[in-house]
Scaffold this active site. Structure first.
Site, PDB file in Angstrom:
ATOM      1  N   SER A 102      74.835  64.652  45.093  1.00 19.42           N
ATOM      2  CA  SER A 102      73.877  64.084  46.040  1.00 19.42           C
ATOM      3  C   SER A 102      73.662  62.624  45.689  1.00 19.42           C
ATOM      4  O   SER A 102      73.549  62.281  44.507  1.00 19.42           O
ATOM      5  CB  SER A 102      72.555  64.846  45.977  1.00 19.42           C
ATOM      6  OG  SER A 102      71.631  64.328  46.922  1.00 19.42           O
ATOM      7  N   HIS A 116      72.852  57.973  52.585  1.00 13.89           N
ATOM      8  CA  HIS A 116      72.663  59.222  51.846  1.00 13.89           C
ATOM      9  C   HIS A 116      73.856  60.126  52.107  1.00 13.89           C
ATOM     10  O   HIS A 116      74.421  60.137  53.207  1.00 13.89           O
ATOM     11  CB  HIS A 116      71.382  59.930  52.323  1.00 13.89           C
ATOM     12  CG  HIS A 116      71.349  61.390  51.994  1.00 13.89           C
ATOM     13  ND1 HIS A 116      71.687  62.363  52.924  1.00 13.89           N
ATOM     14  CD2 HIS A 116      71.048  62.045  50.847  1.00 13.89           C
ATOM     15  CE1 HIS A 116      71.581  63.549  52.361  1.00 13.89           C
ATOM     16  NE2 HIS A 116      71.188  63.397  51.108  1.00 13.89           N
ATOM     17  N   ASN A 118      75.527  64.176  50.644  1.00 17.70           N
ATOM     18  CA  ASN A 118      75.376  65.347  49.792  1.00 17.70           C
ATOM     19  C   ASN A 118      76.448  66.355  50.156  1.00 17.70           C
ATOM     20  O   ASN A 118      76.699  66.587  51.338  1.00 17.70           O
ATOM     21  CB  ASN A 118      73.980  65.968  49.976  1.00 17.70           C
ATOM     22  CG  ASN A 118      73.835  67.297  49.271  1.00 17.70           C
ATOM     23  OD1 ASN A 118      73.985  68.354  49.871  1.00 17.70           O
ATOM     24  ND2 ASN A 118      73.538  67.237  47.993  1.00 17.70           N
ATOM     25  N   ARG A 120      77.648  70.349  48.635  1.00 16.30           N
ATOM     26  CA  ARG A 120      77.151  71.344  47.698  1.00 16.30           C
ATOM     27  C   ARG A 120      77.747  72.720  48.000  1.00 16.30           C
ATOM     28  O   ARG A 120      78.225  72.997  49.103  1.00 16.30           O
ATOM     29  CB  ARG A 120      75.628  71.432  47.787  1.00 16.30           C
ATOM     30  CG  ARG A 120      75.124  71.784  49.180  1.00 16.30           C
ATOM     31  CD  ARG A 120      73.639  71.584  49.343  1.00 16.30           C
ATOM     32  NE  ARG A 120      73.202  71.888  50.690  1.00 16.30           N
ATOM     33  CZ  ARG A 120      73.208  71.011  51.707  1.00 16.30           C
ATOM     34  NH1 ARG A 120      73.623  69.777  51.502  1.00 16.30           N
ATOM     35  NH2 ARG A 120      72.798  71.372  52.904  1.00 16.30           N
ATOM     36  N   GLY A 272      62.064  74.228  39.569  1.00 15.89           N
ATOM     37  CA  GLY A 272      61.709  73.580  38.305  1.00 15.89           C
ATOM     38  C   GLY A 272      62.826  72.716  37.785  1.00 15.89           C
ATOM     39  O   GLY A 272      63.032  72.599  36.572  1.00 15.89           O
ATOM     40  N   ARG A 274      65.294  69.197  37.277  1.00 12.32           N
ATOM     41  CA  ARG A 274      65.077  67.971  36.509  1.00 12.32           C
ATOM     42  C   ARG A 274      64.479  66.900  37.422  1.00 12.32           C
ATOM     43  O   ARG A 274      65.153  66.356  38.294  1.00 12.32           O
ATOM     44  CB  ARG A 274      66.402  67.503  35.915  1.00 12.32           C
ATOM     45  CG  ARG A 274      66.283  66.346  34.938  1.00 12.32           C
ATOM     46  CD  ARG A 274      67.629  66.140  34.255  1.00 12.32           C
ATOM     47  NE  ARG A 274      67.538  65.126  33.222  1.00 12.32           N
ATOM     48  CZ  ARG A 274      67.823  63.837  33.414  1.00 12.32           C
ATOM     49  NH1 ARG A 274      68.209  63.421  34.616  1.00 12.32           N
ATOM     50  NH2 ARG A 274      67.739  62.975  32.425  1.00 12.32           N
TER      51      ARG A 274
END
Length: 313
Positions: A102, A116, A118, A120, A272, A274
């Protein structure tokens, strides 16, 4: 073996994509390189139990790129978060792998657009059952001072990336991009769009693993071909305080979308993940002005004519 899930091949491609994009953008900047921040996490607390790692690459204070981040990550978790199961409730409770690249580039020059991209892959796993995999991604452009020739080039490159997979692919994923990068509370798109696709697998489009992976690569490789010529064209344009102030104001829209609507940001925060890597997309400087409206007829007013979907050719 063909058409079997091959995570290592996807990972190798994503790392090479990150390297290529960083190399080309550093060449275009000419003053700095992207720093490398490799990270690992082991046994995160909480229901997600997130493990894995990645390689975050960031440039700040470049001659051309005021701030840019190109992030690779490959993480595993015990339970898919709500952001990943909103469209697939039957997968709730499965463990998962997620890997992708990303990036967001915020140029210094207001005449050069923010961009931008991304790409995945997700795998949802459950003991005793075959893994469920899917691909997603895309790229979009956020100009502050739009130029029609740039918009046409951007969308033409997107169309060229899609063309080998069928003439219906570009219109389908262009429309999805227009709809996805839409700020409901502002009643405007984030920029001039591009491509957006998600949940791409055999069930949703009839493509086997190899074809889906090849399409993801076409989109990933298409980004730098679409963006670098535009950045090169405008990186030395003359500008003053008025143009910089307007760029900072419009960057606020970018921040609003990422924090309120972006699936990747929400997924990262829900698992949760980074935080430094998740929020690397935020602009280095941004300004909100209460009730601001550009004067009619000024070059600042032009962007508002571009914030509803249109066909570019």
């Amino acid at each position: 073996m063909a058409n079997q899930v091959n995570v290592e091949s996807v990972k190798a491609y994503l790392l090479s994509l990150q390297e290529n994009i960083c190399t080309q953008l550093a060449e275009e900047d000419g003053s700095k390189d992207f720093i490398i921040d490799a990270w690992e996490r082991e046994g995160a607390e909480g229901a997600m139990g997130l493990t894995g790692g990645g390689r975050t690459r960031v440039m700040e204070g470049g001659a051309v790129i005021e701030k840019g981040g190109v992030n690779f990550s490959h993480v595993r978790g015990k339970t898919l978060p709500p952001a990943a199961t909103a469209n697939r409730p039957e997968l709730a409770g499965r463990s998962f792998q997620a890997l992708g690249v990303s990036l967001v580039i915020h140029p210094r020059n207001p005449y050069a657009p923010t961009s931008h991209a991304n790409v995945r892959m997700f795998i949802a796993e459950k003991e005793g059952e075959a893994p469920v995999w899917w691909f997603g991604g895309g790229f979009d452009l956020t100009p502050y001072y739009p130029f029609d020739e740039d918009c046409v080039h951007w969308h033409k490159t997107a169309k060229d990336a899609c063309e080998p997979f069928g003439e219906e692919i570009y219109p389908k994923y262009k429309k999805w991009c227009d709809e996805y990068f839409y700020l409901k509370h502002r009643d405007e798109t984030r920029g001039i769009g591009g491509l957006f696709f998600d949940d791409l697998n055999e069930e949703t489009y009839g493509w086997d693993f190899d074809t889906c992976f090849t399409f993801m690569q076409a989109v990933g490789d298409g980004f730098i071909n679409a963006y670098r010529p535009i950045l090169a064209k405008h990186k030395n344009d003359e500008f003053g305080k008025r143009q910089k102030d307007f760029q900072l104001y419009r960057r606020g829209r970018y921040a609003e979308f990422n924090l309120a609507f972006d699936r990747g940001t929400i997924f990262g925060l829900q698992t949760g993940g980074r935080t430094e890597s998740i929020l690397m997309s935020m602009p280095p400087e941004v300004v909100w002005k209460y009730g601001y409206q550009p004067e009619p007829g000024t070059e600042e007013a032009r962007i508002y004519d571009y914030l509803t979907p249109r066909e570019w050719f």
